[in-house]
Design a protein around this motif. Sequence first.
Motif, short mmCIF file in Angstrom:
data_model
loop_
_atom_site.label_atom_id
_atom_site.label_comp_id
_atom_site.label_asym_id
_atom_site.label_seq_id
_atom_site.Cartn_x
_atom_site.Cartn_y
_atom_site.Cartn_z
N TYR A 25 0.82 -1.21 0.00
CA TYR A 25 0.00 0.00 0.00
C TYR A 25 0.86 1.26 0.00
CZ TYR A 25 -3.82 -3.14 1.23
OH TYR A 25 -4.73 -4.16 1.25
N VAL A 26 1.91 1.25 0.79
CA VAL A 26 2.81 2.39 0.85
C VAL A 26 3.44 2.63 -0.51
CG1 VAL A 26 4.92 3.30 1.89
CG2 VAL A 26 3.25 2.11 3.31
N ALA A 27 3.92 1.57 -1.13
CA ALA A 27 4.55 1.67 -2.44
C ALA A 27 3.54 2.12 -3.49
CB ALA A 27 5.19 0.35 -2.84
N ASP A 28 2.33 1.56 -3.45
CA ASP A 28 1.30 1.94 -4.42
C ASP A 28 0.96 3.42 -4.30
OD1 ASP A 28 1.20 -0.68 -5.27
OD2 ASP A 28 -0.73 -1.14 -4.33
N ASP A 29 0.81 3.88 -3.07
CA ASP A 29 0.48 5.30 -2.87
C ASP A 29 1.59 6.20 -3.41
OD1 ASP A 29 -1.89 4.62 -1.67
OD2 ASP A 29 -1.20 4.98 0.38
N GLU A 30 2.83 5.85 -3.12
CA GLU A 30 3.94 6.67 -3.59
C GLU A 30 4.03 6.67 -5.11
OE1 GLU A 30 8.74 7.28 -3.04
OE2 GLU A 30 7.68 5.93 -1.69
N LEU A 31 3.88 5.49 -5.71
CA LEU A 31 3.92 5.41 -7.17
C LEU A 31 2.79 6.22 -7.80
CD1 LEU A 31 4.83 1.66 -7.78
CD2 LEU A 31 6.17 3.66 -8.43
N ASN A 32 1.61 6.10 -7.24
CA ASN A 32 0.47 6.86 -7.78
C ASN A 32 0.70 8.36 -7.70
OD1 ASN A 32 -1.10 4.69 -8.60
ND2 ASN A 32 -2.04 4.45 -6.60
N ARG A 33 1.26 8.83 -6.59
CA ARG A 33 1.54 10.26 -6.46
C ARG A 33 2.54 10.71 -7.52
NH1 ARG A 33 1.53 9.15 -1.06
NH2 ARG A 33 3.78 9.01 -0.96
N LYS A 34 3.58 9.92 -7.69
CA LYS A 34 4.61 10.31 -8.65
C LYS A 34 4.09 10.24 -10.09
CE LYS A 34 8.43 9.33 -5.68
NZ LYS A 34 9.83 9.27 -5.61
N LEU A 35 3.36 9.19 -10.41
CA LEU A 35 2.82 9.05 -11.76
C LEU A 35 1.80 10.14 -12.09
CD1 LEU A 35 2.40 5.17 -11.99
CD2 LEU A 35 4.04 6.59 -13.25
N SER A 36 1.04 10.57 -11.11
CA SER A 36 0.01 11.58 -11.37
C SER A 36 0.62 12.92 -11.81
CB SER A 36 -0.86 11.79 -10.12
OG SER A 36 -0.13 12.44 -9.10
#
Length: 111
Positions: free
Chosen positions: A73-84
């Motif tokens: 979840y932590v990794a997914d959240d960080e990736l989503n923030r960066k990709l956005s």
Amino acid sequence: MKTLLGQRIREQRRKKGWTMDKLAEKADLSVNYVGDLERGVKTPSLDTFIRIVEALDVPADTLIRDTAAPASYVADDELNRKLSRLTPGQKKATTDILNAYIDNIPYIKEK
């Protein structure tokens, strides 16, 4: 904490259909020590914890989930923030780079 960790180790061991002997063998531990861990009598060192996680083939957060957010979840959240924040072209390039890593680095390929 020791009791919860021990219960989770036991739960994962049983999900695999393993005896304490089998886990002890796979993690290079004594059966008595595995029993002490599962009963919450002892707390594993970091090295021992890693051997147990690797033997059980589970993410570490599966055994310590009450004290740490699941890593995925932590990794997914960080990736989503960066990709956005990326443009469509940058997102495509990022995806291509990730695919190249996943396809060429054996230890990160999905099982």
